[in-house]
Scaffold this active site. Structure first.
Site, PDB file in Angstrom:
ATOM      1  CE  LYS A  66      -2.923  -3.041   0.041  1.00  0.00           C
ATOM      2  NZ  LYS A  66      -3.258  -3.538  -1.282  1.00  0.00           N
ATOM      3  NE  ARG A  72     -10.226  -9.476  -6.033  1.00  0.00           N
ATOM      4  CZ  ARG A  72      -9.943  -8.579  -5.122  1.00  0.00           C
ATOM      5  NH1 ARG A  72      -8.694  -8.331  -4.803  1.00  0.00           N
ATOM      6  NH2 ARG A  72     -10.904  -7.886  -4.532  1.00  0.00           N
TER       7      ARG A  72
END
Ligand code: MV4
Length: 501
Positions: free
Chosen positions: A119, A295
């Site tokens: 992150k 994804r």
């Protein structure tokens, strides 16, 4: 470079495995299914051209066994692996192992997965492309002193987050300096236990945000397009419940700004294939980058409905090295789509998982209805996995038409033998605030609290605390898929079942 794919191994189960099999069949590609002992009679096994056993029901011994999956790919001559969502889909090591074995991983390059999986690195990447992000640190904090300094600089309330986290794990809100020491220690140790890295960073807390995400698709020739946004604010405990496309609060100008920023981020990270850039959007329509999911997402059908594109077929063509074959101007949004995630859980009992035998199943249909589902009457919903039964999608020219159509479809739906959350959708879709699109990430909890208050009940803090502790334990398992809050809930159910015996 063009590479042909003739046979695809689907390294997943349930509705998403079936969704990928359908795309393959339409493209003339052969399919290989894999299954655990709990899934011997699953629909994805029935629908594939070939199917092979992986191992016992627990995911760690089946759907997370990348080594076995690659061995089956080798034996069957599959030239590609589609990971679906959850399980191995965001595992950079598995993506690399596929490529090393000469099998195409239908997803982004491992390097892009790694950059965006951190992150703090993703926030640095956002800065490099001028993408707005929540104010705060872009590197891991050295300790609680630095946390206090950064927090004082941006002003309380703030949020501590795990750099290796995502999906709400390892997060702590801090409302003032006196809370910092305890929150920092808790966040860092939870991050260490859950992700094997205690690195935490700090953000300004955004109050009552909406959760809106942009779908992107990139090819390996440097082209990338955005396919509009999805509104995902209707969620409970980081579990999405209803998603829609487009968002009622995103106009053309905001969509272009968010979309172009998402594309810049993807291109700068060397991203290829389908991806989703998540944003928080505040009441003033400021948007802030949150993270990028590398994804295909559960909720991709709402984007398919409003764009008319088949995202899985696009993924497969991109994986063959083909160019996208379309530019941004080709992408036109039409109408409105709403998705309900139908779960085997009991709304009357704090949404406790309710697996078991499906004795009766009457599925809705008709104009504007799509259902992505992999259960059937006689199927036993296993305890070991995500309790999602079905994704019911309604399409209409407007949000109101789609909402009413969804209500019509819900009226046709009968699932017997197990508890489901079908009644919850009726409540949401008839709620004035939902119908007026007055939603944010706290909307559903507020709606549910109203219901409990009317019944004179409240969720016991003790129950919530025990549940939270058990969820942390589940997240700790080294094999837990990164994006499987649902799986943790199953684990929780399993352990409580064990305690009951
Ligand atoms: C936030 C936030 C408010 N301010 N960050 C939760 C999951 C993780 N991906 C990020 N999350 C949040 N981050 C700041 N600076 C509120 C949330 C949040 C949330 C975000 C998206 C969807 C649902 C949510 C539910 C609660 C909190």
């Amino acid at each position: 470079m063009r590479r042909t794919i003739q046979k695809v191994l689907i390294a997943n189960r349930g509705e998403i495995a079936l969704r990928v099999i359908r795309a393959c069949r339409e493209m003339g590609l052969a399919t290989v299914a894999v299954y655990s002992d709990a899934d011997r009679a699953a629909l994805h096994v029935l629908h594939a051209d070939e199917a092979y056993r992986l191992g016992p029901a627990p995911a760690a011994e089946s759907y997370l066994r990348g080594d076995l999956i690659l061995e089956i790919a080798r034996r069957t001559g599959a030239d590609a692996v589609h990971p679906g969502y959850g399980f191995l889909s965001e595992n950079a090591h598995f993506a690399e192992a596929c490529m090393a074995a000469g099998v195409i991983f239908v997803g982004p390059p491992a390097s892009a997965m790694r950059t965006l999986g951190s992150k703090t690195q993703a926030r640095q990447a956002a800065d490099r492309v001028g993408m707005p992000r929540v104010p705060g640190s872009v590197t891991g904090l050295a300790g609680v002193e630095e946390a206090g300094r950064v927090a004082a600089g941006i002003g309380y309330p703030v949020m501590l987050k795990a750099a290796a986290g995502g999906g709400g794990k390892g997060m702590r809100a801090v409302t003032g300096p006196d809370e910092m020491a305890a929150a920092y220690a808790a966040a860092a140790s939870e991050a260490e236990r859950s992700f094997g890295s205690g690195e935490v960073y700090l953000e300004k807390l955004i109050e009552r945000p909406r959760h809106i995400e942009i779908q992107v698709m990139a090819d390996e020739h440097g082209s990338c397009v955005y396919l509009g946004e999805r509104e995902c604010s209707v969620q409970r405990r980081h579990q999405k419940v209803i998603e829609e496309a487009p968002s009622a609060v995103v106009g053309e100008a905001l969509r272009r700004k968010m979309g172009e920023a998402a594309v810049r981020l993807a291109l700068s990270a060397g991203y290829v294939n389908a991806g989703t850039v998540e944003f928080l959007v505040d009441a003033e329509e400021n948007f802030y980058f949150l993270e990028m999911n590398t994804r295909l997402q559960v909720e991709h059908p709402v984007t398919e409905m409003v764009t008319g594109l088949d995202l899985v077929q696009m993924q497969l063509r991109v994986a063959m090295g083909e160019p996208l074959g379309l530019v941004q101007e080709d992408i036109q949004l039409r109408g409105h789509a709403i998705e309900c995630r139908v779960y085997a859980e009991d709304p009357e009992n704090n949404f406790f998982p309710s697996p078991g035998l499906i004795t009766r199943l009457e599925q809705p249909g008709g104009p504007g209805i799509r259902e992505d589902c992999a259960v059937y009457p006689g199927w036993v919903v296993p305890l070991e996995y995500d309790p999602m039964l079905s994704k019911l999608v309604a399409f209409g020219e407007t949000r109101e038409v789609a909402t009413d159509r969804m209500l019509r479809a819900l009226g046709e739906y009968v699932i017997g033998g197990i508890k489901t959350n079908l009644s919850l959708f009726r409540r949401i879709l008839m709620d004035d605030n939902f119908r007026a699109a007055r939603i944010d990430t706290g909307y559903l909890e507020r709606l549910l609290a109203e219901g409990l208050a009317a019944e004179g009940k409240s969720v016991s803090e003790d129950v919530a605390a025990v549940a939270a502790a058990l969820l942390v334990t589940a997240a700790e398992r080294p094999t837990a898929p990164r994006d499987a809050a649902q799986e943790s809930r199953w684990g929780l159910a399993g352990r409580q079942e064990g305690l009951r015996q």
